[in-house]
Enzyme design. Structure first.
Site, PDB file in Angstrom:
ATOM      1  N   LYS A 151       0.828  -1.206   0.000  1.00 41.63           N
ATOM      2  CA  LYS A 151       0.000   0.000   0.000  1.00 41.63           C
ATOM      3  C   LYS A 151       0.859   1.251   0.000  1.00 41.63           C
ATOM      4  CE  LYS A 151      -1.951   1.825   3.880  1.00 41.63           C
ATOM      5  NZ  LYS A 151      -2.060   3.299   3.895  1.00 41.63           N
ATOM      6  N   ASN A 152       1.866   1.274   0.878  1.00 41.78           N
ATOM      7  CA  ASN A 152       2.672   2.474   1.052  1.00 41.78           C
ATOM      8  C   ASN A 152       3.606   2.751  -0.113  1.00 41.78           C
ATOM      9  OD1 ASN A 152       1.506   3.081   3.529  1.00 41.78           O
ATOM     10  ND2 ASN A 152       3.015   1.906   4.679  1.00 41.78           N
ATOM     11  N   ARG A 198      -3.554  10.215   4.644  1.00 41.34           N
ATOM     12  CA  ARG A 198      -2.446  11.155   4.685  1.00 41.34           C
ATOM     13  C   ARG A 198      -1.542  11.044   3.468  1.00 41.34           C
ATOM     14  NH1 ARG A 198      -0.907   6.896   7.977  1.00 41.34           N
ATOM     15  NH2 ARG A 198       1.208   6.115   7.713  1.00 41.34           N
ATOM     16  N   ASP A 202      -5.281   7.989   9.212  1.00 41.28           N
ATOM     17  CA  ASP A 202      -5.561   7.385  10.507  1.00 41.28           C
ATOM     18  C   ASP A 202      -5.398   8.416  11.608  1.00 41.28           C
ATOM     19  OD1 ASP A 202      -6.148   4.796   9.659  1.00 41.28           O
ATOM     20  OD2 ASP A 202      -4.028   4.316   9.456  1.00 41.28           O
ATOM     21  N   ASP A 262       3.981   0.870  12.058  1.00 46.50           N
ATOM     22  CA  ASP A 262       2.852   0.050  11.612  1.00 46.50           C
ATOM     23  C   ASP A 262       2.890  -1.361  12.193  1.00 46.50           C
ATOM     24  OD1 ASP A 262       1.615   2.007  10.179  1.00 46.50           O
ATOM     25  OD2 ASP A 262       2.255   1.308   8.209  1.00 46.50           O
TER      26      ASP A 262
END
Length: 447
Positions: free
Chosen positions: A46-47, A121, A145, A336
């Site tokens: 995802k990142n 974000r 988040d 995370d």
């Protein structure tokens, strides 16, 4: 290619509602079960995928990314890019391919709807792109988040050093490039921010002259972005180290196909699941070199790992032992990972202390674990976890992606039924967490 761009979205960042207004498919139900077994894939990160999607807009034309996860954050980023004038389409097949078609600079819209930015974000990484291609930007402050302040000063200061000018008011940032083109500069980040490094990398790729980023983030996802930029014609040296040098070029070309790096946090999730439920699981696409400190810590707690021909194997008999953990910038233990590790510590022998050094609000899920019988005390940025013999199933709510996963993991070890509400948070980073765990033998389902 899929025929309808508007039909791209496979899930939303918020749960749907039925005719009575109640949220549907927003719970994950966990029952205790036996040990886990099997082979699974982590999928694309995802990142990384979100930043790569943005980077594709640095070059006019059609770029293709593969191994893009089917998660709601990707859907949200697709909407952001469409609002800016790009086309984003899923390609047919099971390779997770995504086509991003970037318009000429004159047709790019240097703004995006606030309601989209408020969802994550990562949306702030369009800042460098728009300053580089459009010379102006007007964006709301990003959301994501809810676990602490995330100022964008690092982004603003770095771009200002390259000639940009900014002002902000009423929750909005407005920027311009008076000279029309950013100019390379030496930038020293006060903190090795992942997203700030991404933003500066993209801006520097089209800047005039050479940009040096000192104290840069070293995450594998930053190196993945740099690799994509180099495939597009950029000149980037040192990605993956604390000093990155970028020689700006006049223009970039679309990338034919770039594969997103595997998701190390999803891989860590499956290792933590093995620790909680016991068993023997192989993660076919995991890259141990991207998660060395995490592997060391889960090893101390009770999950053994080894890299074999089929992938990264993790196994445990379910007997866990407490350890102390501190989150730090890469290559340290990522923030995370911390909720996953706290979940493991709740049933480990002894007392473990997790020190959260990155985000002050990360422990907002601890009260939910306490509802399940966990013995956790928070003191500032420390969580002191005394392992208990057993957890108890309970109705709990996920406040964010990783915290929700920690609650699901706790349910694997709890007696009785655990119902985790707020599953839409987890869909931001996991295509189908319940289905993935069920494929390994866990009693987990969505409802």
């Amino acid at each position: 290619m899929s025929g309808a761009a508007e039909g791209f979205v496979s899930g939303s960042a918020e749960p749907t509602a039925n005719a009575s207004g109640e949220q549907s498919a927003d719970q994950i139900v966990v029952e205790p079960g036996g040990p886990l077994a099997g082979t699974i894939v982590a999928g694309g990160a995802k990142n990384s995928a979100l930043k790569l999607m943005v980077a594709c807009l640095l070059a006019e034309g059609r770029s293709v990314l593969s191994n893009v996860p089917f998660i709601s954050d990707v859907d949200t980023m697709a909407r952001v890019l469409r609002a800016m004038g790009a086309q984003v389409e899923r390609l047919e097949g099971e390779g997770g391919e995504l086509a991003v078609i970037s318009p000429p600079s004159s047709e790019l819209v240097p703004a995006a709807p606030p309601e989209l930015f408020e969802r994550m974000r990562a949306s702030v990484v369009v800042l460098g792109l728009l300053m580089a291609r459009c010379g102006s930007v007007r964006l709301p402050l990003p959301g994501g988040d809810d676990f602490g302040e995330r100022p964008i000063d690092f982004h603003i200061n770095g771009l200002s050093a390259m000639g940009a000018r900014f002002e902000s008011s009423h929750g909005e940032v407005r920027g311009t490039v008076p000279g029309g083109r950013l100019v390379g500069s030496r930038i020293v980040l006060e903190y090795p921010s992942h997203t700030a490094t991404d933003n500066l990398l993209m801006a520097a790729a089209l800047a005039k002259g050479t940009t040096v980023i000192e104290n840069a983030a070293k995450e594998p996802e930053v190196a993945d972005l740099a690799a994509l930029l180099c495939e597009m014609g950029a000149v980037v040296r040192g990605a993956g180290t604390s000093r990155i040098e970028v020689e700006g070029v006049e223009s970039l070309r679309p990338v034919v196909r770039h594969r997103v790096v595997p998701d190390r946090v999803v891989a860590a999730t499956y290792l933590a699941a093995v620790g909680m439920a016991g068993g023997d699981v192989t993660i076919a696409d995991a890259r141990p070199e991207h998660m060395e400190m995490l592997l060391r810590k889960v090893g101390q707690i009770g999950v053994s790992t080894e890299m074999g021909p089929q992938g990264l194997r993790g196994w445990s008999d379910g007997h866990l032992v407490a350890a102390d953990v501190a989150t730090l910038p890469y290559p340290g233990v990522a923030t995370d990972y911390s909720p996953l590790l706290v979940s493991m510590l709740t049933v480990a022998d002894g007392v473990g202390i997790l020190s959260e050094n990155l985000f002050s609000g990360r422990f907002r899920y601890v009260e939910e674990l306490r509802r399940m019988g966990a013995d956790i005390r928070t003191e500032g940025h420390h969580a002191v976890v005394r392992g208990v013999e057993r957890l108890w199933g309970a109705p709990v709510r996920a406040p964010d992606i990783r915290a929700g996963v920690a609650l699901v993991l706790a349910g694997l070890r709890a007696e009785g039924t655990t119902v985790v509400s707020g599953a839409h948070h987890m869909r931001r980073g996991y295509p189908d967490l319940a289905g993935a765990l069920a494929s390994l033998g866990a009693s987990v389902s969505r409802r």
